[in-house]
Motif scaffolding. Structure first.
Motif, PDB file in Angstrom:
ATOM      1  N   ILE A  52       1.007  -1.103   0.398  1.00 32.09           N
ATOM      2  CA  ILE A  52       0.095  -0.340   0.451  1.00 32.09           C
ATOM      3  C   ILE A  52       0.776   0.995   0.017  1.00 32.09           C
ATOM      4  N   GLY A  87      -3.383   4.299  -2.439  1.00 32.33           N
ATOM      5  CA  GLY A  87      -4.400   3.507  -1.972  1.00 32.33           C
ATOM      6  C   GLY A  87      -5.029   2.690  -2.726  1.00 32.33           C
ATOM      7  N   GLN A  90      -6.055   1.960   3.081  1.00 33.79           N
ATOM      8  CA  GLN A  90      -5.122   3.122   3.313  1.00 33.79           C
ATOM      9  C   GLN A  90      -3.732   2.258   4.182  1.00 33.79           C
ATOM     10  N   TYR A 118       0.227   7.431   6.555  1.00 31.32           N
ATOM     11  CA  TYR A 118      -0.880   8.929   5.994  1.00 31.32           C
ATOM     12  C   TYR A 118      -1.693   9.250   6.290  1.00 31.32           C
ATOM     13  N   GLY A 159      -5.976  11.163  -3.153  1.00 32.60           N
ATOM     14  CA  GLY A 159      -4.829   9.551  -3.113  1.00 32.60           C
ATOM     15  C   GLY A 159      -5.065  10.377  -1.644  1.00 32.60           C
ATOM     16  N   SER A 160      -3.947   9.186  -0.550  1.00 26.33           N
ATOM     17  CA  SER A 160      -3.455   8.916   0.512  1.00 26.33           C
ATOM     18  C   SER A 160      -2.669  10.719   1.219  1.00 26.33           C
TER      19      SER A 160
END
Length: 338
Positions: free
Chosen positions: A141, A145, A233, A237, A294-295
């Motif tokens: 990951i 994610g 995720q 993060y 995204g993250s």
């Protein structure tokens, strides 16, 4: 007088139902056939009556490498009666109405309990089926994610990171039964991983789930037609974020996402493949909102606005997919249209 006699007859019929006992043990059938209780019932029939004033239990053993699929048909008629299951991780589920929606359990056992003060209807079926023999795909990951359809096909995936979070986006928040077939383990393979729970129970906590290990296995045992999505995720993060809230874009409509805020940052998350237009925001003018595809990471960061700047910039367009709106502090309400 006729009404009293009729009510007495109904009460008598209800009171003379099936009798069960406490402490039953059920093992997997050697012939591979399902187990039914009562033996004369099957799922094409209405559930038979259960005599009042009973507390009955069944411990169901599950061999290693198998899972048990349970369906219950029945209904209790008073506030104190219930049907209850306890899985191998100790997760308890209690209901008063069952309509054949499946439960899934893994080794070594689960327990089924019925307690009915008043007459009830009750029947169940158990079948034992093989688990996937091994993990079929392994994923590391990163900041992008993963967003997967959690329930549309069987799979057994392993995800690795220093910590992992799961956030579920059911297609229908009033019908979550398809999430029961998705099992979550901590570990790196099915033979040694520890079963934790299923997405149905995890979603009902109202929070994202965070692993205690650097690997998890997610297994979907049966395909469904539901478009339930699962966001996976890396927790590294999200260390500064205390609240994660799902945003549910709806085509041809206006909808909102609200954050309650707190000491940590909070995030409003969308994973839908739907274009969004933000048309209004209510938040502290000196707070900030950072937008990520995204993250939260420098690689996925788009822009950061103060509350005042964001109000002036509206309306804003967003392409959909995996998008996060991370608010630095305080409450916030975002209004969108699609």
């Amino acid at each position: 007088m006729l009404l009293i006699s009729l009510l007495s007859l109904i009460t008598l019929v209800l009171a003379t139902g099936n009798v069960c006992k406490n402490g039953n043990v059920i093992n997997k059938r050697l012939n591979g056939l399902p187990f039914y209780w009562p033996p004369t019932w099957n799922e094409s029939q209405a559930a038979p009556f259960l005599e009042q004033g009973q507390l009955c239990s069944w411990t169901v053993t599950i061999p290693q490498g198998y899972y048990a699929k349970l369906i219950i048909s029945g209904e209790t008629l008073d506030l104190d009666s219930y049907f209850q299951t306890i899985d191998s991780a100790g997760n308890l589920a209690r209901t008063t109405h069952e309509g054949l929606e499946p439960y899934y359990f893994v080794s070594p056992k689960f327990q089924l309990v019925v307690s009915n003060d008043s007459p009830a209807t009750f029947a169940f079926k158990i079948i034992w089926l093989p688990l996937p023999p091994a993990v079929d795909l392994h994923y590391g990951i990163g900041f992008a994610g993963f967003v997967i359809n959690a329930t549309n096909t069987p799979y057994a995936h392993e995800y690795g990171a220093s910590g992992i979070t799961l956030l579920t986006f059911p297609e229908n928040t009033t019908d979550l039964f398809s999430l029961r077939s998705v099992l979550v383990y901590e570990g790196n393979d099915l033979k040694t991983a520890n079963y934790i729970s299923n997405l149905f129970l995890l979603y009902q906590t109202g929070k994202q789930w965070v692993s205690r290990t650097n690997g998890i296995v997610v297994v979907n045992l049966e395909a469904s037609t539901s478009m339930d999505q699962l966001l996976i995720q890396g927790s590294q993060y999200l260390t500064a974020i205390g609240e994660m809230v799902e945003l549910r874009p709806e085509l041809n409509s206006i909808y909102t996402g609200a954050l309650q805020g707190g000491e940590k940052k909070s995030s409003l998350v969308s994973v839908a493949d739907v274009k969004m237009r933000m048309v209004d925001v209510k938040m502290n003018l000196d707070a900030t909102v950072a937008i990520y595809y995204g993250s939260p990471d420098v690689q996925t960061h788009d822009k950061t606005y103060t509350g005042e700047q964001l109000k002036q910039a509206l309306p804003l367009e967003f392409p959909g997919d995996f998008t996060q709106f991370v608010v630095s502090n305080g409450k916030a309400v975002f209004t969108f249209e699609s």
